[in-house]
Design an enzyme around this catalytic site. Structure first.
Site, PDB file in Angstrom:
ATOM      1  N   TYR A  76     -48.465  38.063 -18.419  1.00  0.00           N
ATOM      2  CA  TYR A  76     -49.091  39.052 -18.823  1.00  0.00           C
ATOM      3  C   TYR A  76     -48.169  40.331 -18.745  1.00  0.00           C
ATOM      4  O   TYR A  76     -48.040  41.108 -19.780  1.00  0.00           O
ATOM      5  CB  TYR A  76     -50.216  39.159 -18.088  1.00  0.00           C
ATOM      6  CG  TYR A  76     -51.360  40.236 -18.416  1.00  0.00           C
ATOM      7  CD1 TYR A  76     -52.229  40.333 -19.637  1.00  0.00           C
ATOM      8  CD2 TYR A  76     -51.277  41.431 -17.528  1.00  0.00           C
ATOM      9  CE1 TYR A  76     -53.148  41.211 -19.749  1.00  0.00           C
ATOM     10  CE2 TYR A  76     -51.935  42.452 -17.951  1.00  0.00           C
ATOM     11  CZ  TYR A  76     -53.077  42.461 -18.974  1.00  0.00           C
ATOM     12  OH  TYR A  76     -53.728  43.600 -19.339  1.00  0.00           O
ATOM     13  N   SER A  82     -50.551  48.149 -20.681  1.00  0.00           N
ATOM     14  CA  SER A  82     -51.232  48.349 -19.143  1.00  0.00           C
ATOM     15  C   SER A  82     -50.351  48.961 -18.464  1.00  0.00           C
ATOM     16  O   SER A  82     -49.130  49.009 -18.831  1.00  0.00           O
ATOM     17  CB  SER A  82     -51.204  46.668 -18.790  1.00  0.00           C
ATOM     18  OG  SER A  82     -51.630  46.661 -17.584  1.00  0.00           O
TER      19      SER A  82
HETATM   20  P1  NAP Z   1     -62.278  41.911 -22.633  1.00  0.00           P
HETATM   21  O1  NAP Z   1     -63.287  42.323 -21.851  1.00  0.00           O
HETATM   22  O2  NAP Z   1     -61.764  40.499 -22.448  1.00  0.00           O
HETATM   23  O3  NAP Z   1     -62.230  42.067 -24.155  1.00  0.00           O
HETATM   24  C1  NAP Z   1     -61.471  41.502 -25.040  1.00  0.00           C
HETATM   25  C2  NAP Z   1     -62.065  40.802 -26.247  1.00  0.00           C
HETATM   26  O4  NAP Z   1     -61.003  40.318 -27.046  1.00  0.00           O
HETATM   27  C3  NAP Z   1     -62.916  39.765 -26.343  1.00  0.00           C
HETATM   28  O5  NAP Z   1     -64.025  39.901 -26.749  1.00  0.00           O
HETATM   29  C4  NAP Z   1     -62.242  38.494 -26.246  1.00  0.00           C
HETATM   30  O6  NAP Z   1     -62.919  37.481 -26.756  1.00  0.00           O
HETATM   31  C5  NAP Z   1     -61.272  39.217 -27.543  1.00  0.00           C
HETATM   32  N1  NAP Z   1     -60.054  38.232 -27.711  1.00  0.00           N
HETATM   33  C6  NAP Z   1     -59.378  37.315 -27.065  1.00  0.00           C
HETATM   34  N2  NAP Z   1     -58.540  36.679 -27.626  1.00  0.00           N
HETATM   35  C7  NAP Z   1     -58.533  37.060 -28.978  1.00  0.00           C
HETATM   36  C8  NAP Z   1     -58.060  36.757 -30.305  1.00  0.00           C
HETATM   37  N3  NAP Z   1     -57.050  35.718 -30.301  1.00  0.00           N
HETATM   38  N4  NAP Z   1     -58.481  37.291 -31.284  1.00  0.00           N
HETATM   39  C9  NAP Z   1     -59.184  38.268 -31.435  1.00  0.00           C
HETATM   40  N5  NAP Z   1     -60.166  38.438 -30.286  1.00  0.00           N
HETATM   41  C10 NAP Z   1     -59.711  37.966 -29.126  1.00  0.00           C
HETATM   42  O7  NAP Z   1     -60.801  42.528 -22.444  1.00  0.00           O
HETATM   43  P2  NAP Z   1     -60.680  44.238 -22.197  1.00  0.00           P
HETATM   44  O8  NAP Z   1     -60.618  44.462 -20.368  1.00  0.00           O
HETATM   45  O9  NAP Z   1     -61.632  44.916 -22.838  1.00  0.00           O
HETATM   46  O10 NAP Z   1     -58.982  44.382 -22.378  1.00  0.00           O
HETATM   47  C11 NAP Z   1     -58.845  45.121 -23.583  1.00  0.00           C
HETATM   48  C12 NAP Z   1     -57.535  45.355 -23.585  1.00  0.00           C
HETATM   49  O11 NAP Z   1     -56.995  46.311 -22.866  1.00  0.00           O
HETATM   50  C13 NAP Z   1     -56.517  44.157 -23.371  1.00  0.00           C
HETATM   51  O12 NAP Z   1     -55.474  44.175 -24.093  1.00  0.00           O
HETATM   52  C14 NAP Z   1     -56.008  44.214 -21.980  1.00  0.00           C
HETATM   53  O13 NAP Z   1     -54.947  43.325 -21.666  1.00  0.00           O
HETATM   54  C15 NAP Z   1     -56.161  45.537 -21.664  1.00  0.00           C
HETATM   55  N6  NAP Z   1     -56.236  46.059 -20.353  1.00  0.00           N
HETATM   56  C16 NAP Z   1     -57.157  45.704 -19.731  1.00  0.00           C
HETATM   57  C17 NAP Z   1     -57.352  46.178 -18.706  1.00  0.00           C
HETATM   58  C18 NAP Z   1     -58.486  45.963 -17.622  1.00  0.00           C
HETATM   59  O14 NAP Z   1     -58.467  45.879 -16.266  1.00  0.00           O
HETATM   60  N7  NAP Z   1     -59.853  45.417 -18.038  1.00  0.00           N
HETATM   61  C19 NAP Z   1     -56.294  46.781 -17.846  1.00  0.00           C
HETATM   62  C20 NAP Z   1     -55.047  47.158 -18.432  1.00  0.00           C
HETATM   63  C21 NAP Z   1     -55.209  46.543 -19.708  1.00  0.00           C
HETATM   64  P3  NAP Z   1     -63.258  36.139 -25.837  1.00  0.00           P
HETATM   65  O15 NAP Z   1     -63.918  37.104 -24.592  1.00  0.00           O
HETATM   66  O16 NAP Z   1     -64.036  35.161 -26.355  1.00  0.00           O
HETATM   67  O17 NAP Z   1     -61.775  35.675 -25.250  1.00  0.00           O
END
Ligand code: NAP
Length: 249
Positions: free
Chosen positions: A145, A132
């Protein structure tokens, strides 16, 4: 069909950035194994879905045993699963601290531990760790986080130096991206529209990113033309990580 005959594992693949990565690799001819705790009723056509809690050793072992039996090798691992919990050092419970570390960091260790031997069978491979912009700069009230995401950079460097030259490992560090994680988190605020506008304003580029912009970078980094890139943390954040904010004038 850049990734024809390639086998890819994407974690947290059902939604957001993970789903965009899965679609990109599928479109480019790869066999994509999607790992997630949340099973979509309409999974991405052509993918292989395995229900897996990537923070749990037994669950990860089971998934990778299955992958080894089915494919016998692995080319790319996208360690993408992550969660965010709000809290400072004084308000975060130990339970939340452990949960955030387990899902954001332990999962990457567990999956890389299983994936790298399968990549060695293939002769080479790439591990992408989704970190991130908060690996470099910190938002208020998300201590677990931002600490876990900073540690991801250390894990990335270690994998890169330990397994070079065959295996490359790169951290991709997004700014704010329009995914269910973001939408769920701003829905908790009193005025979600205002918070969304704030997110736009804090990026010098004037908007937030979309999941496809992140998957494009991840796909690019897996290509053979990137074989001189390893151990690096690459920001894709609309300039968020270069500003100190302040006056709007
Ligand atoms: P998201 O929309 O919440 O999607 C993440 C997926 O991972 C969801 O389907 C979630 O399931 C699943 N998950 C959660 N815990 C898990 C586990 N223990 N085992 C397997 N799957 C699991 O997240 P995203 O925004 O796409 O983020 C993806 C990555 O990018 C993350 O590492 C996040 O920290 C990083 N990131 C995101 C942002 C942002 O602004 N979106 C910015 C910087 C970095 P549930 O929904 O059921 O929990």
């Amino acid at each position: 069909m850049k990734f024809k005959d390639k086998i890819v594992v994407v974690t947290g693949a059902s939604k957001g950035i993970g789903a965009a990565c899965s679609r990109l690799f599928l479109e480019q001819g790869a066999q994509v194994v999607m790992l997630d705790i949340w099973e979509d009723e309409n999974p991405i056509k052509g993918s292989h879905f395995i229900k897996c809690d990537v923070s749990d050793e037994r669950s990860v072992s089971g998934a990778f045993n299955h992958i080894e039996e089915k494919f016998g090798k692995l080319d790319f691992l996208v360690n993408n699963a992550g969660i965010q919990k709000y809290g400072t050092v004084t308000s975060t419970t130990l339970e939340d601290w452990d949960l955030v570390f387990n899902v954001n960091l332990r999962s990457m260790f567990l999956c890389a531990q299983k994936a790298i031997p399968l990549m060695q069978k293939a002769g080479k491979g790439v591990v992408i760790n989704v970190a991130s912009v908060q690996s470099f700069v910190s938002q208020k009230n998300v201590v677990a986080y931002t600490t876990a995401k900073t540690a991801v950079l250390g894990l990335t460097r270690s994998i890169a130096v330990d397994f070079a030259p065959e295996i490359r490992c790169i951290a991709v560090c997004p700014g704010t991206i329009d995914t269910p994680m973001l939408r769920d988190s701003i829905a908790l605020s009193e005025n979600p529209d205002e918070v969304l506008q704030e997110c736009y304003d804090m990026h010098p580029i004037g908007r937030i990113g979309n999941p496809e912009e992140i998957s494009e970078l991840i796909g690019f980094l897996c290509e053979d033309k990137c074989t001189f890139i390893t151990g690096e943390a690459i920001r894709i954040d609309g300039g968020l990580g270069i500003t100190i904010g302040g006056s709007k004038r």
